[in-house]
Design a protein around this motif. Structure first.
Motif, PDB file in Angstrom:
ATOM      1  N   PHE A  83      45.943   9.237   8.250  1.00 44.17           N
ATOM      2  CA  PHE A  83      46.558  10.236   8.160  1.00 44.17           C
ATOM      3  C   PHE A  83      48.155   9.638   8.348  1.00 44.17           C
ATOM      4  O   PHE A  83      49.054  10.042   7.389  1.00 44.17           O
ATOM      5  CB  PHE A  83      46.448  11.335   9.273  1.00 44.17           C
ATOM      6  CG  PHE A  83      47.819  12.095   9.461  1.00 44.17           C
ATOM      7  CD1 PHE A  83      47.888  13.208   8.386  1.00 44.17           C
ATOM      8  CD2 PHE A  83      48.501  12.241  10.544  1.00 44.17           C
ATOM      9  CE1 PHE A  83      49.151  14.254   8.475  1.00 44.17           C
ATOM     10  CE2 PHE A  83      49.629  13.110  10.475  1.00 44.17           C
ATOM     11  CZ  PHE A  83      49.806  14.258   9.419  1.00 44.17           C
ATOM     12  N   GLU A  84      48.412   8.910   9.345  1.00 43.30           N
ATOM     13  CA  GLU A  84      49.716   8.465   9.363  1.00 43.30           C
ATOM     14  C   GLU A  84      50.172   7.675   8.252  1.00 43.30           C
ATOM     15  O   GLU A  84      51.224   7.486   7.696  1.00 43.30           O
ATOM     16  CB  GLU A  84      49.900   7.451  10.735  1.00 43.30           C
ATOM     17  CG  GLU A  84      49.483   7.976  12.020  1.00 43.30           C
ATOM     18  CD  GLU A  84      49.328   7.057  13.037  1.00 43.30           C
ATOM     19  OE1 GLU A  84      49.412   6.044  13.039  1.00 43.30           O
ATOM     20  OE2 GLU A  84      48.952   7.723  14.105  1.00 43.30           O
ATOM     21  N   ASN A  85      49.423   6.879   7.400  1.00 51.05           N
ATOM     22  CA  ASN A  85      49.533   5.953   6.248  1.00 51.05           C
ATOM     23  C   ASN A  85      49.585   7.040   5.100  1.00 51.05           C
ATOM     24  O   ASN A  85      49.903   6.252   3.992  1.00 51.05           O
ATOM     25  CB  ASN A  85      48.615   4.783   6.098  1.00 51.05           C
ATOM     26  CG  ASN A  85      48.991   3.934   7.182  1.00 51.05           C
ATOM     27  OD1 ASN A  85      49.655   3.897   7.881  1.00 51.05           O
ATOM     28  ND2 ASN A  85      47.886   3.100   7.225  1.00 51.05           N
ATOM     29  N   GLY A  86      49.273   8.187   5.126  1.00 54.38           N
ATOM     30  CA  GLY A  86      49.183   9.047   4.160  1.00 54.38           C
ATOM     31  C   GLY A  86      47.988   8.862   3.005  1.00 54.38           C
ATOM     32  O   GLY A  86      48.035   9.045   1.710  1.00 54.38           O
ATOM     33  N   ASP A  87      46.989   8.357   3.601  1.00 54.78           N
ATOM     34  CA  ASP A  87      45.804   8.091   2.916  1.00 54.78           C
ATOM     35  C   ASP A  87      44.782   9.031   2.934  1.00 54.78           C
ATOM     36  O   ASP A  87      43.942   9.306   1.969  1.00 54.78           O
ATOM     37  CB  ASP A  87      45.049   6.588   3.422  1.00 54.78           C
ATOM     38  CG  ASP A  87      45.803   5.427   3.221  1.00 54.78           C
ATOM     39  OD1 ASP A  87      46.681   5.502   2.190  1.00 54.78           O
ATOM     40  OD2 ASP A  87      45.816   4.631   4.258  1.00 54.78           O
ATOM     41  N   ASN A  88      44.458   9.788   3.853  1.00 58.46           N
ATOM     42  CA  ASN A  88      43.772  10.970   3.947  1.00 58.46           C
ATOM     43  C   ASN A  88      44.137  11.977   5.015  1.00 58.46           C
ATOM     44  O   ASN A  88      45.225  11.805   5.676  1.00 58.46           O
ATOM     45  CB  ASN A  88      42.350  10.404   4.426  1.00 58.46           C
ATOM     46  CG  ASN A  88      42.120   9.722   5.755  1.00 58.46           C
ATOM     47  OD1 ASN A  88      42.763  10.205   6.791  1.00 58.46           O
ATOM     48  ND2 ASN A  88      41.673   8.553   5.740  1.00 58.46           N
ATOM     49  N   LEU A  89      43.627  13.045   4.968  1.00 61.12           N
ATOM     50  CA  LEU A  89      43.578  14.268   5.769  1.00 61.12           C
ATOM     51  C   LEU A  89      42.539  14.964   6.131  1.00 61.12           C
ATOM     52  O   LEU A  89      41.778  15.708   5.399  1.00 61.12           O
ATOM     53  CB  LEU A  89      44.658  15.292   4.842  1.00 61.12           C
ATOM     54  CG  LEU A  89      45.271  16.462   5.989  1.00 61.12           C
ATOM     55  CD1 LEU A  89      45.757  16.161   7.215  1.00 61.12           C
ATOM     56  CD2 LEU A  89      46.052  17.204   4.931  1.00 61.12           C
ATOM     57  N   VAL A  90      42.028  14.466   7.268  1.00 61.63           N
ATOM     58  CA  VAL A  90      40.700  15.055   7.697  1.00 61.63           C
ATOM     59  C   VAL A  90      40.616  15.753   8.985  1.00 61.63           C
ATOM     60  O   VAL A  90      41.180  15.454   9.981  1.00 61.63           O
ATOM     61  CB  VAL A  90      39.638  13.967   7.992  1.00 61.63           C
ATOM     62  CG1 VAL A  90      38.176  14.389   8.284  1.00 61.63           C
ATOM     63  CG2 VAL A  90      39.720  13.110   6.710  1.00 61.63           C
ATOM     64  N   TRP A  91      40.371  17.021   9.194  1.00 59.73           N
ATOM     65  CA  TRP A  91      40.616  17.980  10.240  1.00 59.73           C
ATOM     66  C   TRP A  91      38.951  18.160  10.829  1.00 59.73           C
ATOM     67  O   TRP A  91      37.978  18.042  10.159  1.00 59.73           O
ATOM     68  CB  TRP A  91      40.723  19.556   9.542  1.00 59.73           C
ATOM     69  CG  TRP A  91      41.952  19.553   9.111  1.00 59.73           C
ATOM     70  CD1 TRP A  91      43.305  19.861   9.740  1.00 59.73           C
ATOM     71  CD2 TRP A  91      42.361  19.732   7.709  1.00 59.73           C
ATOM     72  NE1 TRP A  91      44.280  20.089   9.053  1.00 59.73           N
ATOM     73  CE2 TRP A  91      43.959  20.185   7.707  1.00 59.73           C
ATOM     74  CE3 TRP A  91      41.627  19.569   6.369  1.00 59.73           C
ATOM     75  CZ2 TRP A  91      44.548  20.145   6.533  1.00 59.73           C
ATOM     76  CZ3 TRP A  91      42.286  19.775   5.339  1.00 59.73           C
ATOM     77  CH2 TRP A  91      43.799  20.157   5.287  1.00 59.73           C
ATOM     78  N   VAL A  92      39.155  18.280  12.162  1.00 65.92           N
ATOM     79  CA  VAL A  92      38.072  18.814  13.076  1.00 65.92           C
ATOM     80  C   VAL A  92      37.897  20.316  12.812  1.00 65.92           C
ATOM     81  O   VAL A  92      39.126  20.930  12.896  1.00 65.92           O
ATOM     82  CB  VAL A  92      38.281  18.560  14.407  1.00 65.92           C
ATOM     83  CG1 VAL A  92      37.498  19.211  15.453  1.00 65.92           C
ATOM     84  CG2 VAL A  92      38.358  17.161  14.861  1.00 65.92           C
TER      85      VAL A  92
END
Length: 185
Positions: free
Chosen positions: A65-74
């Motif tokens: 997320f910090e690197n802008g590679d993915n966005l995964v939610w719980v």
């Protein structure tokens, strides 16, 4: 070019759910999910061997997320936001083509209660409205009828069937790809 660049992790809410970032407190729940053979029957990924491997996976999500590679939610219920019951997110993003792959998993105790549908609607809307994706795709095992039906219910269309696309567990496995175009593009 498209980017996943947010000042802080976007927490989303639906009528019953909170979609939030992973924390180290989620390690045991994530380990339980990723080692549940009923849940993982059609998710062809290596199972974590121990809690340490799961903690590393949490760090990968957060760094991604910090690197802008993915966005995964719980996925958590509003009535118990600290208890992870699943996850949903954009695991792979093709920035040049404004396309992301969405994936999800949910503890079997919550199956057939509309939880994934509710989370999917919110995540897809976020992808189109806030990330400005042109399309969202999902790869599923042809044997996973439940996942296929959820995608079809929400407007995804079958785009491809790949024979023996990848190797897992000593065998080559097929996959189906479903896609959804941004209605505002």
């Amino acid at each position: 070019m498209l980017q996943l660049n947010f000042p802080s992790f976007p927490t989303l809410e639906t009528e019953r759910l909170i979609l939030r970032s992973h924390t180290n407190a989620d390690a045991e729940a994530l380990f339980a999910l990723r080692t549940n053979e009923v849940l993982m029957k059609y998710i062809y990924r290596e199972r974590p061997k121990d809690l340490l491997e799961t903690t590393v996976l949490l760090a990968i999500f957060n760094t991604g997320f910090e690197n802008g590679d993915n966005l995964v939610w719980v996925i958590a219920l509003k009535e118990n936001p600290a208890q992870m019951i699943g996850e949903i997110g954009f695991y792979r993003t093709d920035y040049a083509n404004h396309r992301a792959e969405i994936g999800y998993m949910l503890h079997p105790d919550y199956w057939r209660k509309g939880v994934i549908s509710e989370a999917l609607v919110k995540a897809v809307a976020f992808g189109f409205e806030n990330i400005n994706l042109h399309s969202i795709c999902a790869g599923v095992s042809p044997k996973n009828n439940a996942s296929r039906l959820i995608l079809l219910k929400h407007g995804f269309e079958k785009e491809a069937y790949f024979k023996e696309q990848y190797y897992f567990g000593g065998q080559f496995l097929d996959s189906e790809i479903y896609g959804l175009l941004n209605p505002n593009h």
